[in-house]
Design a protein around this motif. Structure first.
Motif, mmCIF file in Angstrom:
data_model
loop_
_atom_site.group_PDB
_atom_site.id
_atom_site.type_symbol
_atom_site.label_atom_id
_atom_site.label_comp_id
_atom_site.label_asym_id
_atom_site.label_seq_id
_atom_site.Cartn_x
_atom_site.Cartn_y
_atom_site.Cartn_z
ATOM 1 N N ALA B 109 0.889 -1.050 0.283
ATOM 2 C CA ALA B 109 0.066 -0.048 0.083
ATOM 3 C C ALA B 109 1.041 1.162 0.048
ATOM 4 O O ALA B 109 0.484 2.284 -0.433
ATOM 5 N N SER B 110 1.903 1.164 0.671
ATOM 6 C CA SER B 110 2.897 2.305 0.467
ATOM 7 C C SER B 110 4.073 2.341 -0.533
ATOM 8 O O SER B 110 4.787 3.330 -0.563
ATOM 9 N N PRO B 112 5.642 2.414 -4.063
ATOM 10 C CA PRO B 112 5.303 3.118 -5.425
ATOM 11 C C PRO B 112 5.005 2.344 -6.560
ATOM 12 O O PRO B 112 5.822 2.229 -7.415
ATOM 13 N N LEU B 113 3.880 1.535 -6.522
ATOM 14 C CA LEU B 113 3.386 0.783 -7.474
ATOM 15 C C LEU B 113 3.275 1.288 -9.056
ATOM 16 O O LEU B 113 3.425 0.547 -9.664
ATOM 17 N N VAL B 114 2.866 2.579 -8.930
ATOM 18 C CA VAL B 114 2.617 3.236 -10.320
ATOM 19 C C VAL B 114 4.116 3.171 -11.142
ATOM 20 O O VAL B 114 4.254 3.163 -12.341
ATOM 21 N N LEU B 115 5.369 2.820 -10.322
ATOM 22 C CA LEU B 115 6.259 2.732 -11.179
ATOM 23 C C LEU B 115 6.476 1.465 -11.925
ATOM 24 O O LEU B 115 7.461 1.453 -12.857
ATOM 25 N N LEU B 116 5.771 0.549 -11.672
ATOM 26 C CA LEU B 116 5.605 -0.633 -12.584
ATOM 27 C C LEU B 116 4.863 -0.472 -13.831
ATOM 28 O O LEU B 116 4.704 -1.244 -14.507
#
Lengths: 269, 257
Positions: B109-110, B112-116
């Motif tokens: 949840a914390s 930076p998943l958007v970097l995937l």
């Protein structure tokens, strides 16, 4: 508490340790099977072994370290800039109730907006190089820092402040001797979220338009369809992010999720 | 804490001061841009940004772009809600799994998943599904965490009432556990929607597909700065309004349960 309950049932097969190992194995298996299934384009999901090999190849190439250096520099600079300005703003908003009443809504409501949309302006102002990335990273980092510090200041116990007044501390002494020590949890949370969002800010702007950096490198491998290498770069980015997190956790004692009984998320009060 | 000093002085209400500050900044910018202190091409004056705004409303498809962005974010959040609530429920009833994976979920949840996003770009291609996937990926972990937290916090006395009435597990869930944990689930969905909107606009901007993010990227590519600034301010305004509305809604919901 659940742990205590759990230890009581020693006969259960699925212990926490076994579940975790099984989780990792299952994730890897799903990845490998999905890659072999033919549901995705060829080579979109390369085998974990190929990703590991790509990671090894990157680790011995000079180019990789140049890009790594650029990204680390951008992230650290923006993190420091955002953290310092955020702390100053947070202290001002927290200590002066009037300033907080007037200006905190600005920061509170701007915090969850997508900062990436500022990138075109920042590109014009600071150029395609590191400047625009650092600017976006600092803007991103500023908000969680300021909000956490301001909230932390307001939670400082009034008793401590009265003690300070009894000793007739000056304003700077009050900040140094009462606020700052009491603020460590708020600082830790702010720094942790701030670091994550500065990484996002820098990397997303590298994906969009850059000449160097890990995001640029990942984009380049993606364009060349060298997916294993692209994933290797992404994995290094996440390793870097968790290293940063671990460093903060080491220097500032964090209130771990277990201490509060609930996990603290951004934008959750 | 009481500041009696401040109340004796003549003070303007915060709302008025906030308004004056904004008006002052806009005025200053107008003057600076008009008199050439700052570059009027790259930082156009508020008056020309306003004209740009009228133009993107009339012919730039601002309304349509906003509808696309919201539809995409809602779709992502719906996917995130289904997966998130389901995994929150599993982690709640299977205690060992809850012990093993909740901390992982918190890390996700914390993270930076958007970097995937480059990975999703190669899987789905340069289209809407990449954006939906990134939105859903961003909002599932917070929704799952909040759902588990809510379910864990259901009062045992309520569960006992259900048992007294011999409810089946299904009835127990839908008639007792779900309503009792609804406030927490709603908080999760609110946070999830915010994450989804941030990710959706961000990825739209990066891949030049979809709604508001794409609109800004296009205007920037065309060096049409008055319209681009208008688009940026509009996105900020919309997300502020959205955040404000859902926050009020949550407060109302919490005070009525």
């Amino acid at each position: 508490m659940a742990a205590v309950e759990y230890i009581g049932r020693k006969t259960a097969f699925w212990t926490v340790g076994r579940l975790r190992i099984a989780g990792v194995i299952a994730a890897l298996a799903v990845w490998e099977l999905a890659g072999l299934s033919g549901l995705f384009f060829n080579d979109v999901l390369p085998s974990a072994f190929r990703i590991l090999r790509a990671m090894g190849q990157l680790l011995v190439s000079r180019e990789f370290y140049e890009h790594l250096g650029v990204t680390v520099f951008e992230v650290l600079t923006s993190f420091v800039l955002g953290a310092v300005t955020g702390t100053a703003a947070g202290l001002a908003l927290g200590i002066s109730r009037r300033a907080g009443d007037i200006f905190e809504p600005f920061i509170h409501y701007l915090a969850p907006t997508p900062k990436i949309v500022f990138l075109p302006i920042l590109l014009v102002l600071f150029g395609v190089g590191m400047g625009s990335k650092i600017a976006l990273g600092s803007i991103s980092c500023f908000f969680p820092m300021a909000l956490n510090i301001a909230a932390g200041v307001r939670e400082v116990s009034p008793t401590l402040l009265r003690v300070g007044r009894t000793f007739s501390l000056t304003r700077s002494q009050t900040i140094r001797m009462i606020y700052l020590p009491a603020l460590i949890p708020a600082v830790a949370t702010g720094l942790r979220i701030g670091l994550a969002v500065s990484i996002v800010g820098c990397l997303l702007s590298e994906y969009k338009l850059a000449r160097a950096g890990m995001g640029f490198l990942a984009g380049q491998y993606g364009d060349k369809f060298a997916i294993a290498h692209m994933l290797a770069v992404l994995i290094f980015i996440f390793i870097l992010a968790s290293l940063g997190n671990a460093v903060i956790a080491r220097f500032v004692r964090l209130p771990g999720p277990g201490d509060r009984g609930s996990v603290r998320l951004a934008f959750d009060k | 804490m009481a500041r009696t000093m401040a109340s004796t002085r003549l003070t303007l209400p915060p709302l008025l001061i906030r308004f004056l500050v904004i008006a002052g900044l806009v005025g200053l910018w107008e003057i600076a841009s008009g008199s050439g202190w700052i570059n009027a091409f790259t930082a156009p004056a508020p008056s020309s940004v306003w004209k740009g705004f009228e133009k993107i409303v009339a012919e730039g498809g601002l309304g349509e772009a906003m509808a696309i962005t919201f539809a995409t974010a809602l779709m992502s959040a719906a996917i995130g809600a289904v997966f998130g609530i389901a995994s929150g429920y599993i982690l709640h009833i299977w205690k060992a799994a809850g012990e093993a994976y909740t901390s992982w979920l918190a890390a996700l949840a914390s993270a930076p998943l958007v970097l995937l996003y480059p990975l999703f770009l190669v899987i789905f291609g340069r289209n809407m599904w990449t954006i939906v996937a990134m939105g859903a990926l961003g909002c599932t972990p917070p929704i799952a965490l909040k759902a588990k937290e809510g379910l864990d916090g259901v009062k045992p006395v309520l569960l006992n009432v259900g048992r007294t009435f011999n409810l089946t597990p299904k009835q127990q869930f839908w008639m007792i556990m779900f309503p009792a944990s609804l406030p927490s689930i709603f908080t999760g969905i609110r946070i999830g929607l915010l994450f989804a909107i941030i990710n959706v606009v961000g990825v739209e901007f990066l891949v030049n597909v979809g709604g508001l993010g794409q609109l800004i990227a296009n205007l920037g590519d065309r060096f049409d700065y008055p319209q681009m600034y208008a688009g940026i301010f509009f996105v900020i305004l919309v997300s502020v309004a959205f955040f404000w509305i859902t926050e009020k809604l949550e407060k109302w919901l919490l005070s009525n349960t």
